[in-house]
Write an enzyme that holds these catalytic residues in place. Structure first.
Site, short mmCIF file in Angstrom:
data_model
loop_
_atom_site.label_atom_id
_atom_site.label_comp_id
_atom_site.label_asym_id
_atom_site.label_seq_id
_atom_site.Cartn_x
_atom_site.Cartn_y
_atom_site.Cartn_z
CE LYS A 1 -2.32 -0.98 3.53
NZ LYS A 1 -2.99 -0.72 4.80
NE ARG B 1 -7.69 -0.21 10.65
CZ ARG B 1 -6.53 0.46 10.58
NH1 ARG B 1 -6.26 1.27 9.61
NH2 ARG B 1 -5.61 0.29 11.51
NE ARG C 1 7.14 -6.76 8.10
CZ ARG C 1 5.97 -6.17 8.28
NH1 ARG C 1 5.48 -5.36 7.37
NH2 ARG C 1 5.31 -6.35 9.39
NE ARG D 1 6.80 -4.92 13.25
CZ ARG D 1 5.73 -4.39 12.66
NH1 ARG D 1 5.88 -3.55 11.66
NH2 ARG D 1 4.51 -4.72 13.03
NE ARG E 1 0.26 -7.86 12.10
CZ ARG E 1 1.45 -8.23 12.60
NH1 ARG E 1 1.64 -8.25 13.90
NH2 ARG E 1 2.44 -8.56 11.80
P1 AMP Z 1 -2.36 2.14 11.27
O1 AMP Z 1 -1.11 2.93 11.12
O2 AMP Z 1 -3.30 2.34 10.11
O3 AMP Z 1 -2.14 0.68 11.57
O4 AMP Z 1 -3.14 2.75 12.55
C1 AMP Z 1 -2.57 2.75 13.82
C2 AMP Z 1 -3.66 2.78 14.90
O5 AMP Z 1 -4.46 3.97 14.75
C3 AMP Z 1 -4.65 1.63 14.84
O6 AMP Z 1 -4.18 0.49 15.52
C4 AMP Z 1 -5.86 2.25 15.52
O7 AMP Z 1 -5.71 2.26 16.93
C5 AMP Z 1 -5.83 3.68 15.02
N1 AMP Z 1 -6.59 3.82 13.76
C6 AMP Z 1 -6.09 4.14 12.53
N2 AMP Z 1 -7.06 4.20 11.60
C7 AMP Z 1 -8.22 3.90 12.26
C8 AMP Z 1 -9.58 3.79 11.86
N3 AMP Z 1 -9.98 4.00 10.59
N4 AMP Z 1 -10.50 3.47 12.82
C9 AMP Z 1 -10.13 3.26 14.09
N5 AMP Z 1 -8.87 3.35 14.53
C10 AMP Z 1 -7.92 3.67 13.64
#
Ligand code: AMP
Length: 214
Positions: free
Chosen positions: A14, A89, A123, A156, A167
């Site tokens: 992505k 999400r 990774r 990691r 996940r």
């Molecule tokens: P990411 O970098 O996209 O994995 O986001 C990191 C964290 O931000 C996630 O684990 C959530 O806690 C929060 N987060 C990011 N996007 C969303 C979303 N669309 N809805 C809810 N929580 C989000």
């Protein structure tokens, strides 16, 4: 004006594919996770609200996420459009987005679970300087050693078989309804994320009717 959402599991490229689109098309990247990380780092009120949730790997409440997205898009600094990543999400966020904004397409990078596992398990990063490696296509010259500083290469902590399986389950459970809702409006272009970077980029552009890379 081009407004896209990008969706795909970990390791589907992505970030890489978004970067190639942004560069050529002058789009703005909106990473909802990045916005939350900024708040935590800068100790804002929102940061205090989301810090624990994020640390636990859980989703932030929909009301707050929607507010963040609305405020970010209200800045209107995206003259040529945007790519939004990490949002929506779940079903409720998708419904909010569809009601509030017109979008031009959803780029769905499709990668079979087995390939996600293979890529994520490959990774490595340098324990000393943090440089990233990948044992599939970005191998160090000397096995287990960083090319830059000679430090030890490690995985990691959360890149284990069990954590990846968890996940992936979460991803499918939450993302499948999002794709289904966007799919009803015929927004979704699904692109096979297995080929090399250039091929995937070309397929995305072909399917969205965008000019080919310069
Ligand atoms: P990411 O970098 O996209 O994995 O986001 C990191 C964290 O931000 C996630 O684990 C959530 O806690 C929060 N987060 C990011 N996007 C969303 C979303 N669309 N809805 C809810 N929580 C989000």
């Amino acid at each position: 004006m081009r407004k896209y959402v990008i969706v795909g599991p970990q390791g589907s490229g992505k970030g890489t594919q978004s970067a190639l689109l942004l560069r050529d098309l002058d789009l703005v990247h909106i990473g909802v996770g990045d916005i939350f990380r900024w708040h935590v780092k800068n100790h804002t009120k929102i940061g205090a609200q989301v810090r624990r949730t994020m640390a636990a790997g859980e989703l932030v409440g929909d009301d707050l996420v929607e507010r963040i997205v609305r405020e970010r898009l209200d800045q209107h600094d995206w003259n040529f459009g945007f790519i939004i990543d990490g949002f929506p999400r779940n079903r409720r966020q998708t419904e909010f987005f569809l009601e509030s904004y017109d979008i031009d397409g959803v780029i769905h990078l499709d990668l079979p679970d087995g390939e996600v596992r293979r890529r994520v398990l490959a990774r490595r990063y340098c324990a000393r300087c943090g440089m990233d490696y990948n044992l599939i296509d970005d191998r160090p010259t000397q096995e287990g050693r960083c090319d830059v500083c000679g430090g030890e290469l490690v995985a990691r902590e959360d890149d284990t078989e069990e954590a990846i399986a968890q996940r992936l389950r979460d991803y499918h459970q939450k993302t499948d309804p999002v794709l289904e809702l966007f799919g009803r409006k015929e927004y979704v272009v699904t692109v096979d994320a297995r080929p090399d970077i250039d091929t995937v980029q070309r397929t995305i552009r072909e399917k969205l009717g965008l000019p080919m890379p310069r």
